[in-house]
Design a protein around this motif. Sequence first.
Motif, PDB file in Angstrom:
ATOM      1  N   MET A   1      12.539  -7.775  22.111  1.00 33.80           N
ATOM      2  CA  MET A   1      12.626  -6.337  22.390  1.00 33.80           C
ATOM      3  C   MET A   1      11.786  -5.956  23.614  1.00 33.80           C
ATOM      4  N   ILE A   2      10.600  -6.586  23.767  1.00 36.38           N
ATOM      5  CA  ILE A   2       9.772  -6.294  24.934  1.00 36.38           C
ATOM      6  C   ILE A   2      10.494  -6.689  26.213  1.00 36.38           C
ATOM      7  N   ALA A   3      11.133  -7.864  26.198  1.00 35.98           N
ATOM      8  CA  ALA A   3      11.877  -8.323  27.375  1.00 35.98           C
ATOM      9  C   ALA A   3      13.006  -7.362  27.706  1.00 35.98           C
ATOM     10  N   LEU A   4      13.653  -6.845  26.672  1.00 32.75           N
ATOM     11  CA  LEU A   4      14.762  -5.913  26.879  1.00 32.75           C
ATOM     12  C   LEU A   4      14.279  -4.624  27.527  1.00 32.75           C
ATOM     13  N   LEU A   5      13.167  -4.093  27.049  1.00 31.58           N
ATOM     14  CA  LEU A   5      12.622  -2.856  27.610  1.00 31.58           C
ATOM     15  C   LEU A   5      12.169  -3.063  29.050  1.00 31.58           C
ATOM     16  N   LEU A   6      11.545  -4.197  29.318  1.00 32.03           N
ATOM     17  CA  LEU A   6      11.130  -4.506  30.691  1.00 32.03           C
ATOM     18  C   LEU A   6      12.340  -4.622  31.614  1.00 32.03           C
ATOM     19  N   ALA A   7      13.406  -5.260  31.125  1.00 31.14           N
ATOM     20  CA  ALA A   7      14.621  -5.402  31.927  1.00 31.14           C
ATOM     21  C   ALA A   7      15.264  -4.046  32.200  1.00 31.14           C
ATOM     22  N   LEU A   8      15.234  -3.158  31.201  1.00 31.05           N
ATOM     23  CA  LEU A   8      15.770  -1.808  31.409  1.00 31.05           C
ATOM     24  C   LEU A   8      14.955  -1.055  32.461  1.00 31.05           C
ATOM     25  N   GLY A   9      13.631  -1.193  32.398  1.00 34.24           N
ATOM     26  CA  GLY A   9      12.786  -0.576  33.411  1.00 34.24           C
ATOM     27  C   GLY A   9      13.060  -1.143  34.790  1.00 34.24           C
ATOM     28  N   SER A  10      13.268  -2.453  34.868  1.00 34.21           N
ATOM     29  CA  SER A  10      13.596  -3.088  36.134  1.00 34.21           C
ATOM     30  C   SER A  10      14.918  -2.562  36.675  1.00 34.21           C
ATOM     31  N   SER A  11      15.897  -2.422  35.803  1.00 36.04           N
ATOM     32  CA  SER A  11      17.205  -1.911  36.199  1.00 36.04           C
ATOM     33  C   SER A  11      17.095  -0.497  36.773  1.00 36.04           C
ATOM     34  N   LEU A  12      16.333   0.358  36.103  1.00 34.60           N
ATOM     35  CA  LEU A  12      16.173   1.737  36.572  1.00 34.60           C
ATOM     36  C   LEU A  12      15.471   1.773  37.925  1.00 34.60           C
ATOM     37  N   ALA A  13      14.431   0.950  38.083  1.00 36.60           N
ATOM     38  CA  ALA A  13      13.700   0.918  39.347  1.00 36.60           C
ATOM     39  C   ALA A  13      14.570   0.390  40.480  1.00 36.60           C
ATOM     40  N   TYR A  14      15.366  -0.634  40.211  1.00 42.29           N
ATOM     41  CA  TYR A  14      16.284  -1.153  41.225  1.00 42.29           C
ATOM     42  C   TYR A  14      17.290  -0.086  41.646  1.00 42.29           C
ATOM     43  N   GLY A  15      17.818   0.649  40.656  1.00 42.61           N
ATOM     44  CA  GLY A  15      18.803   1.682  40.968  1.00 42.61           C
ATOM     45  C   GLY A  15      18.229   2.770  41.854  1.00 42.61           C
TER      46      GLY A  15
END
Length: 278
Positions: free
Chosen positions: A1-15
């Motif tokens: 779950m931590i990896a998933l949340l970090l990946a979502l944050g990464s996705s938002l920052a990239y966008g």
Amino acid sequence: MIALLLALGSSLAYGCADFLGGLGARKAHVLRTVLVAAPASLVVDLLVWPVLGAAFTPSALGWGAASGVASAAAFALLYRTLAIGPMNVLSPVTALVSAALPVAVGLLQGERLGAAGLTGLPLALLAVVLVSAGSGEGTGRPSRTALLLALGAGAVIALQLVFLHQAPSGSGVAPLITGRAVSSAVTLAAAGAMGRRLGPERPAYAVSAAAGGLDAVANLLFLLAARSGDLTVVAVITALYPAGTVLLARGVLAERIHRGQLVGLGTAAVAVGLLALT
């Protein structure tokens, strides 16, 4: 779950970074924008060094340098692609390629998905297309050059992510710092070689610097996510970054979110939920 949340944050920052980078590349030559964005990214990485530490081992330096070369190419190709458009055709091409290659690498390295993951993975890829494609109204057919730029941008983004993932897990932010130093040097060398062909226009300094800073945050979150989870899942969640661009355009520019994009956002939510069960 931590990896998933970090990946979502990464996705938002990239966008968000892509949104700002695309705007900056419309005001001046793309390399002028990258000349501001790349050093800004390096500054962010240096600021987090005391917090997360860095071990500059040969492996960390090597993979970091490789990611830096890919990063410099990614900056230039992606911002140029977003500047010439059409965005709603080229963005999904870039996002799909950037997701597919790391997913393939993860599977080849022995990562396995359960039933929920096998369902969520294609749903996430479908969401990428729906979110980034928009309505298509008034959109012309992309030129061959634009399509090749989009494919190239997706490929080098994927390589950058794979190279970062290969760096030793105990190296801290050393791969990021090395990568940004290399990408800044490569960009400076390319700009020096082009000279006057860059044109007289000045880049949008604040916008370009913000794009670079957000890109650094995105890379950091991706690196932390990949170290705590499977590359297969982290890569496809990160590839949802067009959603960040769409939401930012809605909030800042008051652009309308089309029905297809709403379906894409809903599909993305379902896919993330399924991938969280893996």
